[in-house]
Design a protein around this motif. Structure first.
Motif, PDB file in Angstrom:
ATOM      1  N   GLY A 334       0.798  -1.213   0.000  1.00 37.15           N
ATOM      2  CA  GLY A 334       0.000   0.000   0.000  1.00 37.15           C
ATOM      3  C   GLY A 334       0.832   1.264   0.000  1.00 37.15           C
ATOM      4  N   ASP A 335       2.113   1.154   0.337  1.00 33.74           N
ATOM      5  CA  ASP A 335       2.993   2.315   0.286  1.00 33.74           C
ATOM      6  C   ASP A 335       3.224   2.736  -1.170  1.00 33.74           C
ATOM      7  OD1 ASP A 335       3.253   2.411   3.001  1.00 33.74           O
ATOM      8  OD2 ASP A 335       5.285   1.577   3.074  1.00 33.74           O
ATOM      9  N   VAL A 336       3.517   4.007  -1.348  1.00 35.02           N
ATOM     10  CA  VAL A 336       3.870   4.544  -2.661  1.00 35.02           C
ATOM     11  C   VAL A 336       5.309   5.044  -2.605  1.00 35.02           C
ATOM     12  CG1 VAL A 336       3.403   6.325  -4.393  1.00 35.02           C
ATOM     13  CG2 VAL A 336       1.497   5.151  -3.254  1.00 35.02           C
ATOM     14  N   ARG A 338       8.625   6.791  -4.690  1.00 39.55           N
ATOM     15  CA  ARG A 338       8.986   7.631  -5.828  1.00 39.55           C
ATOM     16  C   ARG A 338      10.353   7.176  -6.340  1.00 39.55           C
ATOM     17  NH1 ARG A 338       6.889  12.225  -7.719  1.00 39.55           N
ATOM     18  NH2 ARG A 338       5.641  12.489  -5.812  1.00 39.55           N
ATOM     19  N   THR A 344       6.067   7.490  -9.701  1.00 41.67           N
ATOM     20  CA  THR A 344       5.598   6.902  -8.449  1.00 41.67           C
ATOM     21  C   THR A 344       5.067   5.498  -8.688  1.00 41.67           C
ATOM     22  OG1 THR A 344       3.416   7.918  -8.738  1.00 41.67           O
ATOM     23  CG2 THR A 344       5.048   9.121  -7.410  1.00 41.67           C
ATOM     24  N   GLU A 346       2.984   2.214  -6.718  1.00 42.47           N
ATOM     25  CA  GLU A 346       2.244   1.657  -5.591  1.00 42.47           C
ATOM     26  C   GLU A 346       2.706   0.228  -5.336  1.00 42.47           C
ATOM     27  OE1 GLU A 346      -2.348   0.764  -4.089  1.00 42.47           O
ATOM     28  OE2 GLU A 346      -1.932   1.172  -6.208  1.00 42.47           O
ATOM     29  N   SER A 348       2.264  -3.384  -3.753  1.00 42.75           N
ATOM     30  CA  SER A 348       1.226  -4.264  -3.223  1.00 42.75           C
ATOM     31  C   SER A 348       1.797  -5.599  -2.756  1.00 42.75           C
ATOM     32  CB  SER A 348       0.140  -4.514  -4.279  1.00 42.75           C
ATOM     33  OG  SER A 348       0.693  -5.087  -5.446  1.00 42.75           O
ATOM     34  N   SER A 431      -2.752   1.120 -11.205  1.00 45.29           N
ATOM     35  CA  SER A 431      -2.835   1.699  -9.859  1.00 45.29           C
ATOM     36  C   SER A 431      -3.815   2.869  -9.836  1.00 45.29           C
ATOM     37  CB  SER A 431      -1.463   2.183  -9.391  1.00 45.29           C
ATOM     38  OG  SER A 431      -1.563   2.896  -8.172  1.00 45.29           O
ATOM     39  N   LYS A 432      -4.568   2.962  -8.761  1.00 44.45           N
ATOM     40  CA  LYS A 432      -5.523   4.070  -8.595  1.00 44.45           C
ATOM     41  C   LYS A 432      -4.900   5.258  -7.867  1.00 44.45           C
ATOM     42  CE  LYS A 432      -9.027   1.694 -10.264  1.00 44.45           C
ATOM     43  NZ  LYS A 432      -8.368   0.380 -10.509  1.00 44.45           N
ATOM     44  N   VAL A 433      -3.693   5.069  -7.305  1.00 44.03           N
ATOM     45  CA  VAL A 433      -3.103   6.143  -6.503  1.00 44.03           C
ATOM     46  C   VAL A 433      -1.716   6.569  -6.962  1.00 44.03           C
ATOM     47  CG1 VAL A 433      -4.420   5.483  -4.461  1.00 44.03           C
ATOM     48  CG2 VAL A 433      -2.133   4.523  -4.824  1.00 44.03           C
ATOM     49  N   ALA A 434      -1.105   5.816  -7.876  1.00 42.87           N
ATOM     50  CA  ALA A 434       0.264   6.136  -8.309  1.00 42.87           C
ATOM     51  C   ALA A 434       0.360   5.985  -9.829  1.00 42.87           C
ATOM     52  CB  ALA A 434       1.264   5.215  -7.611  1.00 42.87           C
ATOM     53  N   ASP A 435       1.510   6.361 -10.365  1.00 40.26           N
ATOM     54  CA  ASP A 435       1.702   6.242 -11.811  1.00 40.26           C
ATOM     55  C   ASP A 435       1.674   4.788 -12.257  1.00 40.26           C
ATOM     56  OD1 ASP A 435       2.112   9.030 -12.100  1.00 40.26           O
ATOM     57  OD2 ASP A 435       4.220   8.805 -11.513  1.00 40.26           O
TER      58      ASP A 435
END
Length: 509
Positions: A334-336, A338, A344, A346, A348, A431-435
């Motif tokens: 869950g961490d992102v 860079r 970026t 994500e 999993s 990913s819904k939160v990162a590149d």
């Protein structure tokens, strides 16, 4: 240290302590292979019934020791099986036979090897096979530390011994074999003694030895510690190493000869131990995870070998090193992170860590603007499921993949082209939160997903990814030129590919 020489001497008349000859399997029964004609003539009609009585078949890897009689000067004949009749013209078969013979011909001060060796490729196979088949890792075995049963002098018998190309092939084969053996040493070293800082120190020592003395090549070396990595913004390497008390490193080598006709970038995964992180592996799956740095070891040793051979190829090598451990500071699913360059990712699955350290290094490699980038990694169990434990998967730019596979074939390594289907790009970008998504837990095509992920960091340059997860470590008994433990996989292929680049540029000129 074993010395190798070439000679046109007759295997029946050499005074070596032992003579090695090949045996091939035919429909009429076993016969001695090319290179052993004088021995066959010395035995005459007695040979076939003698081989039959000994149970010799000529099957690959079979060995027999035979005291000699009249007509053969050496007191001992070492018979080694090559396989079918086509094998005596196949460098890969000759390499395996030489490796098996090296383990059979022990306690001899001098050995004459009369395997098929009538051209440069076969002589290369004999020297490499013998050197690597006799490899032993005894650093941690007190009772055998001083024991070495390998022959200190090996004479390769060849009718072409006086040809300049054959002599050069033998010399070059020693260089490649030493690089493979050094790679094996690093892979076989217990992870407690080869943490990222210790691994970086080992590369520094190898670099010092390679660049010492008159005529030695000039190779630039840079070691980035954790502070330097943070300043650079290498989030992948730092993220993977965050759970370990041994901080990560990034080692960079640069060989730039004045006559370079091409520029090759090499990137190797250097996970010195992989517990899986918080996505922890089952206990049984950790037992060989000291080999997870085999890609970094391979690219470093291949670079040093290319420089020692004086090939007119500039090489930029990158070895990201980290230990993937479990602790309160470890990266969490869950961490992102860079990556170097700003992308970026994500996370999993913390057990899919190799692609994260490679991402930073690949971007670093693109900044050098090389003609080709090759990355080498023990990356995915999925590739082992697909191809087994003896074949590496290769994916990337179609023409580069084809050339890598061809180089591997010539170097005696098994590699197979794998696809990068269009749908993999969608999965990597899901990913819904990162590149990018580092992993998606879809069971199918995991090795291809990893390749597609790495492609995102190659800036569209010609590139191939070599997944050596299977061949990098040999868990069984010795076979051919492979010995238990680290194999040095990919080193011969990388050197052969560098030669290909030189030849390709010469052909285009």
């Amino acid at each position: 240290m074993t010395s190798y020489t070439l000679s046109k001497a007759s295997p029946a008349k050499t005074r070596a302590d032992a003579v090695v000859v090949g045996v091939v399997r035919t429909e009429q029964g076993p016969r001695l292979a090319a290179g052993a004609e004088d021995v066959a003539a010395a035995y005459g009609r007695r040979l076939h019934p003698l081989l039959t009585a000994l149970g010799v078949t000529g099957d690959e890897g079979e060995t027999r020791l035979l005291p000699t009689g009249d007509g053969v000067t050496s007191p001992l004949l070492v018979l080694v099986g090559l396989g079918g009749e086509d094998a005596e013209r196949d460098p890969a078969a000759v390499r395996r036979a030489a490796g098996a013979a090296a383990r059979a011909a022990t306690n001899a001060a001098t050995v004459a090897v009369a395997l098929p060796a009538e051209d440069a490729a076969l002589v290369t196979a004999v020297v490499e096979g013998w050197a690597l088949g006799g490899y032993r890792f005894t650093t941690y075995r007190e009772e055998t530390r001083s024991e070495d049963t390998r022959a200190p002098e090996v004479v390769v018998l060849s009718g072409a011994a006086r040809r300049a190309d054959v002599q050069q092939a033998a010399t070059d084969a020693e260089v490649v074999a030493r690089a493979v053996a050094a790679t094996r040493d690093w892979v076989n070293t217990p992870p407690v003694d080869l943490t990222p800082p210790a691994f970086a120190d080992a590369v520094v020592a190898a670099h010092k030895a390679a660049t010492k003395g008159r005529g030695a090549p000039t190779i630039e070396l840079t070691v980035h510690d954790e502070a330097s990595l943070a300043e650079l913004g290498c989030g992948g390497i730092l993220g993977v190493g965050a759970g370990s008390s041994a901080p990560p490193r990034l080692v960079e080598l640069s060989y730039a000869p004045a006559d370079a006709v091409a520029h090759l970038a090499l990137v190797g995964k250097g996970i010195t131990f992989d517990s899986g992180g918080l996505s922890i592996k089952p206990g049984g799956s950790m037992t060989t995870m000291k080999c997870d740095m085999a890609g970094a070891a391979a690219v470093v040793q291949a670079t040093l070998a290319i420089a020692e051979l004086g090939l007119p190829v500039a090489v930029s090598a990158f070895a990201p090193m980290a230990e993937n451990m479990v602790s309160g500071s470890a990266t969490r699913p869950g961490d992102v992170l860079r990556m170097y360059g700003g992308t970026t990712v994500e996370v999993s699955n913390t057990d899919a860590e190799g692609r994260l350290v490679l991402a930073d290094a690949l971007v670093r490699a693109t900044e050098r603007e090389p003609d080709v980038i090759l990355d080498v990694a023990t990356l995915t169990g999925a590739m082992v499921v697909a191809l087994g434990d003896r074949i590496s998967g290769v994916m990337g730019s179609e023409d580069v993949v084809a050339d890598v596979v061809a180089a591997a074939t010539g170097a005696g390594e098994a590699m197979w082209p794998m696809p990068l289907p269009p749908e993999m790009k969608e999965r990597v970008r899901s990913s819904k939160v990162a590149d990018l998504a580092q992993h998606d837990w879809v069971r199918w095509g995991g090795g291809l997903f990893a390749g597609a992920f790495l492609r995102e960091f190659t800036d569209g340059r010609p590139w191939a990814h070599l997944d050596i997860a299977g061949p990098a470590f040999h868990s069984g008994g010795a076979t051919g030129h492979l010995t238990p433990g680290g194999t040095g996989a990919a080193v011969p292929t990388l050197v052969a590919y560098a030669r290909h680049l030189v030849a390709a540029r010469a052909g285009a000129a």
